[in-house]
Design a protein around this motif. Structure first.
Motif, mmCIF file in Angstrom:
data_model
loop_
_atom_site.group_PDB
_atom_site.id
_atom_site.type_symbol
_atom_site.label_atom_id
_atom_site.label_comp_id
_atom_site.label_asym_id
_atom_site.label_seq_id
_atom_site.Cartn_x
_atom_site.Cartn_y
_atom_site.Cartn_z
ATOM 1 N N ALA A 1 0.786 -1.126 0.100
ATOM 2 C CA ALA A 1 -0.073 -0.036 0.014
ATOM 3 C C ALA A 1 0.624 1.001 0.122
ATOM 4 O O ALA A 1 0.467 2.256 -0.836
ATOM 5 C CB ALA A 1 -0.783 0.016 1.168
ATOM 6 N N SER A 2 1.789 1.257 0.718
ATOM 7 C CA SER A 2 2.636 2.518 0.802
ATOM 8 C C SER A 2 3.551 2.719 -0.598
ATOM 9 O O SER A 2 3.471 3.817 -1.069
ATOM 10 C CB SER A 2 3.763 2.150 1.962
ATOM 11 N N LEU A 3 3.899 1.640 -1.245
ATOM 12 C CA LEU A 3 4.814 1.760 -2.465
ATOM 13 C C LEU A 3 3.860 2.244 -3.456
ATOM 14 O O LEU A 3 4.088 3.258 -4.307
ATOM 15 C CB LEU A 3 5.231 0.467 -2.797
ATOM 16 N N CYS A 4 2.552 1.828 -3.499
ATOM 17 C CA CYS A 4 1.578 2.050 -4.479
ATOM 18 C C CYS A 4 1.053 3.462 -4.225
ATOM 19 O O CYS A 4 0.770 4.212 -5.210
ATOM 20 C CB CYS A 4 0.321 1.286 -4.362
ATOM 21 N N LEU A 5 0.875 4.001 -2.850
ATOM 22 C CA LEU A 5 0.822 5.419 -2.693
ATOM 23 C C LEU A 5 1.813 6.341 -3.395
ATOM 24 O O LEU A 5 1.505 7.251 -3.739
ATOM 25 C CB LEU A 5 0.535 5.477 -1.209
ATOM 26 N N TRP A 6 3.007 5.896 -3.151
ATOM 27 C CA TRP A 6 4.071 6.630 -3.420
ATOM 28 C C TRP A 6 4.084 6.959 -5.006
ATOM 29 O O TRP A 6 4.104 7.955 -5.738
ATOM 30 C CB TRP A 6 5.327 5.991 -3.198
ATOM 31 N N LEU A 7 3.774 5.758 -5.809
ATOM 32 C CA LEU A 7 3.672 5.717 -7.155
ATOM 33 C C LEU A 7 2.445 6.886 -7.829
ATOM 34 O O LEU A 7 2.606 7.709 -8.587
ATOM 35 C CB LEU A 7 3.189 4.384 -7.820
ATOM 36 N N CYS A 8 1.292 6.933 -6.772
ATOM 37 C CA CYS A 8 0.184 7.707 -7.255
ATOM 38 C C CYS A 8 0.694 9.080 -7.054
ATOM 39 O O CYS A 8 -0.232 9.957 -7.621
ATOM 40 C CB CYS A 8 -1.009 7.141 -6.383
ATOM 41 N N GLU A 9 1.485 9.219 -6.100
ATOM 42 C CA GLU A 9 1.909 10.662 -5.876
ATOM 43 C C GLU A 9 3.176 11.275 -6.810
ATOM 44 O O GLU A 9 3.373 12.460 -6.648
ATOM 45 C CB GLU A 9 2.133 10.778 -4.372
ATOM 46 N N LEU A 10 3.408 10.435 -7.395
ATOM 47 C CA LEU A 10 4.709 11.248 -8.183
ATOM 48 C C LEU A 10 4.422 11.991 -9.506
ATOM 49 O O LEU A 10 2.992 11.785 -9.845
ATOM 50 C CB LEU A 10 5.471 9.783 -9.021
#
Length: 323
Positions: free
Chosen positions: A314-323
């Protein structure tokens, strides 16, 4: 405190190691999926039994063209091979099945037919299951990305695998991950699209996950779509996704992923903007975890997560969504 995005969910290499409980759960999930995938084959065998139930002997199969495809399967002929056979070749294969294997079984010839049908279908199932770990990993990651977008209040469009069209988020998006081959959204007013399994021209290889600086209208099918992938500035982040859960294959999965990531670094070496690289894996052993951690610490990798750890994913995917 480090500002590296992985620090939101990782404190050390130990956090990346796949625990025994996750391995066990992964094997159970694969077994359940294998049973689900096998269900149509079992039903086909039941239907085949019903189709031949009135036959007095196996040679009557030669006069049953309506079940010829199933008879060829029982004869060990694959669906792909069948397309290349002439009618005489198909009949010869069925005749060989009858003479060599069915007739010698006497009254038990129907059971022998079903066993051989399922044997060939089982081989097909084995081929399907070799790919299923990757399919399940992509579905889980897709759902994590969709959930992250929901958390930050972003809507999305998805690239539908069946229609090959970009479709708006459905009102009820349960199970939409079963059909997704790409997701598009906006991040701080800029278009973003994440697509799975595309060939990156600079690398000349398929990359599992590609976050692109463009909108879905730029990725329609056809020549325009192929041309846009030529631009190195298009790629914001590139990642490897390995869903195999068997610890015995962990090192091989990481070796393949690490080689792919190294190839990407070399391919984009002269580009003014290097894409961020990340890795998501299900089976991560201790030595592997140390290598991944070292790459995170040296910034060779921008982020990493264990697929079996929902918080990390979830943390990694949130990072991707915020790039």
């Amino acid at each position: 405190m480090s500002t590296r995005p992985c620090r939101r969910h990782l404190n050390s290499a130990d956090d990346l190691v796949t625990p025994y409980e996750a391995v066990r759960a992964g094997f159970v999930a694969m077994a359940m999926e294998k049973n689900r995938q096998a269900t149509p084959f079992i039903q086909q065998a039941r239907s085949l039994r019903a189709a031949v139930s009135g036959f007095s002997g196996p040679f009557e199969l030669l006069d049953a063209p309506h079940i010829e495809p199933s008879l060829l399967v029982a004869a060990g002929v694959s669906d792909k091979a069948t397309a290349y056979l002439q009618e005489s070749d198909r009949r010869e294969a069925i005749l060989a099945l009858i003479r060599n294997y069915l007739e010698p079984q006497g009254q038990n010839w129907v059971e022998e037919l079903l066993y051989r049908f399922l044997l060939t279908r089982g081989d097909s199932l084995g081929g399907m299951m070799r790919n299923i770990a990757g399919v399940l990993a992509q579905r889980k990651t897709t759902r994590a990305i969709l959930s992250a977008l929901g958390v930050i209040g972003e809507t999305y469009r998805y690239w539908d695998n069946e229609s090959d069209l970009w479709l708006p988020k459905p009102e009820n998006d349960a199970d939409v991950e079963l059909r997704v081959k790409g997701i598009a959204w906006q991040s701080r007013g800029a278009n973003r699209a994440l697509v799975f399994n595309i060939k990156v021209p600079a690398v000349n290889k398929n990359v599992d996950m590609c976050l692109l600086n463009c909108g879905p209208e730029d990725l329609s099918t056809g020549r325009v779509s192929r041309l846009i992938y030529q631009s190195n500035e298009l790629y914001l982040a590139l990642g490897e996704l390995k869903g195999g859960i068997d610890p015995a294959g962990a090192d091989e999965h990481w070796k393949t992923a690490s080689t792919a990531l190294k190839r990407i670094r070399q391919a984009f070496g002269d580009s003014p903007r290097q894409p961020l690289l990340f890795f998501i894996g299900a089976a991560i052993e201790r030595d592997m975890a140390t290598e991944i951690w070292n790459q995170l610490e040296s910034d060779a990798l921008a982020n990493a997560a264990n697929l079996t750890n929902d918080t990390q994913l979830a943390s990694l995917c949130l990072w991707l969504c915020e790039l």
